[in-house]
Design a protein around this motif. Structure first.
Motif, short mmCIF file in Angstrom:
data_model
loop_
_atom_site.label_atom_id
_atom_site.label_comp_id
_atom_site.label_asym_id
_atom_site.label_seq_id
_atom_site.Cartn_x
_atom_site.Cartn_y
_atom_site.Cartn_z
N LYS A 56 0.82 -1.22 0.00
CA LYS A 56 0.00 0.00 0.00
C LYS A 56 0.85 1.27 0.00
CE LYS A 56 -0.63 0.58 4.97
NZ LYS A 56 -1.61 0.72 6.03
N HIS A 57 2.04 1.21 0.59
CA HIS A 57 2.90 2.39 0.63
C HIS A 57 3.39 2.76 -0.77
CE1 HIS A 57 3.56 0.75 4.84
NE2 HIS A 57 2.83 1.83 4.97
N LEU A 58 3.81 1.77 -1.52
CA LEU A 58 4.28 2.03 -2.88
C LEU A 58 3.12 2.38 -3.80
CD1 LEU A 58 6.97 -0.77 -3.07
CD2 LEU A 58 7.37 1.69 -2.94
N ALA A 59 1.98 1.72 -3.60
CA ALA A 59 0.80 2.04 -4.41
C ALA A 59 0.35 3.48 -4.15
CB ALA A 59 -0.33 1.06 -4.10
N TRP A 60 0.42 3.91 -2.89
CA TRP A 60 0.08 5.30 -2.55
C TRP A 60 1.00 6.26 -3.28
CZ3 TRP A 60 3.49 8.66 -0.16
CH2 TRP A 60 2.98 9.91 0.15
N PHE A 61 2.29 5.97 -3.27
CA PHE A 61 3.24 6.84 -3.94
C PHE A 61 2.90 6.98 -5.42
CE2 PHE A 61 7.02 7.76 -6.38
CZ PHE A 61 7.49 8.88 -5.74
N ILE A 62 2.64 5.86 -6.07
CA ILE A 62 2.32 5.89 -7.50
C ILE A 62 1.03 6.65 -7.76
CG2 ILE A 62 1.62 4.46 -9.46
CD1 ILE A 62 3.54 2.30 -8.32
N LYS A 63 0.02 6.41 -6.96
CA LYS A 63 -1.30 6.99 -7.21
C LYS A 63 -1.39 8.47 -6.82
CE LYS A 63 -6.19 6.25 -6.42
NZ LYS A 63 -7.21 5.46 -5.76
N VAL A 96 0.71 12.07 -9.52
CA VAL A 96 -0.50 12.45 -10.25
C VAL A 96 -0.24 13.57 -11.26
CG1 VAL A 96 -1.70 14.26 -8.92
CG2 VAL A 96 -2.93 12.28 -9.71
N ARG A 97 0.66 14.49 -10.95
CA ARG A 97 0.93 15.62 -11.85
C ARG A 97 2.17 15.40 -12.71
NH1 ARG A 97 0.00 18.39 -6.95
NH2 ARG A 97 -2.17 18.94 -6.77
N SER A 98 2.76 14.24 -12.60
CA SER A 98 3.97 13.94 -13.37
C SER A 98 3.61 13.52 -14.79
CB SER A 98 4.75 12.81 -12.71
OG SER A 98 5.14 13.17 -11.41
N SER A 99 4.58 13.66 -15.67
CA SER A 99 4.36 13.25 -17.06
C SER A 99 4.25 11.73 -17.14
CB SER A 99 5.51 13.74 -17.93
OG SER A 99 6.69 13.00 -17.62
N GLU A 100 3.75 11.28 -18.26
CA GLU A 100 3.62 9.83 -18.50
C GLU A 100 4.99 9.15 -18.43
OE1 GLU A 100 1.37 6.44 -19.09
OE2 GLU A 100 0.59 8.49 -18.93
N ALA A 101 5.99 9.78 -18.98
CA ALA A 101 7.34 9.22 -18.97
C ALA A 101 7.88 9.10 -17.54
CB ALA A 101 8.28 10.06 -19.82
N SER A 102 7.66 10.14 -16.73
CA SER A 102 8.13 10.10 -15.34
C SER A 102 7.44 9.00 -14.56
CB SER A 102 7.88 11.44 -14.64
OG SER A 102 8.71 12.42 -15.18
N ARG A 103 6.13 8.85 -14.75
CA ARG A 103 5.39 7.79 -14.06
C ARG A 103 5.93 6.42 -14.47
NH1 ARG A 103 0.94 11.16 -15.16
NH2 ARG A 103 0.22 9.81 -16.83
N TYR A 104 6.24 6.26 -15.74
CA TYR A 104 6.78 4.99 -16.23
C TYR A 104 8.13 4.68 -15.56
CZ TYR A 104 9.01 1.62 -19.30
OH TYR A 104 9.68 0.53 -19.77
N TYR A 105 9.02 5.66 -15.50
CA TYR A 105 10.33 5.42 -14.91
C TYR A 105 10.24 5.16 -13.41
CZ TYR A 105 12.71 6.46 -19.26
OH TYR A 105 13.16 6.40 -20.55
#
Length: 91
Positions: free
Chosen positions: A51-58, A62-71
């Protein structure tokens, strides 16, 4: 007195790729660690739950680019591999 957690040493066994890629994973892992430590007071990855890592991702990307989220997702998967967990994350 305890030493600060060494994220680079923690990831050393699972890091592959070029020097720049390894640096990026370590830098992003330190950012993830700082955010989780601030939110949940969990200083080391050994105390993290999915849940901690899922929280970070979600919530933190949220305002990061698609590329940043992927990395960041790649780094999160690397952390899960190092923790020997079969956690699955979606972006």
């Amino acid at each position: 007195m305890s030493k600060p957690f060494d994220m680079e040493l923690f990831l050393a066994g699972v890091l592959t790729g070029s020097h720049a890629t390894r640096r990026r994973h370590v830098r992003q892992a330190k950012i993830i660690q700082a955010e989780i430590a601030e939110r949940w007071q969990r200083e080391t990855p050994w105390s993290w739950q999915r849940k901690h890592l899922a929280w970070f991702i979600k919530h933190r990307l949220v305002r990061s680019s698609e590329a940043s989220r992927y990395y960041y997702l790649l780094t999160v998967r690397l952390l899960a591999r190092r923790l020997e967990k079969s956690w699955v994350f979606d972006v």
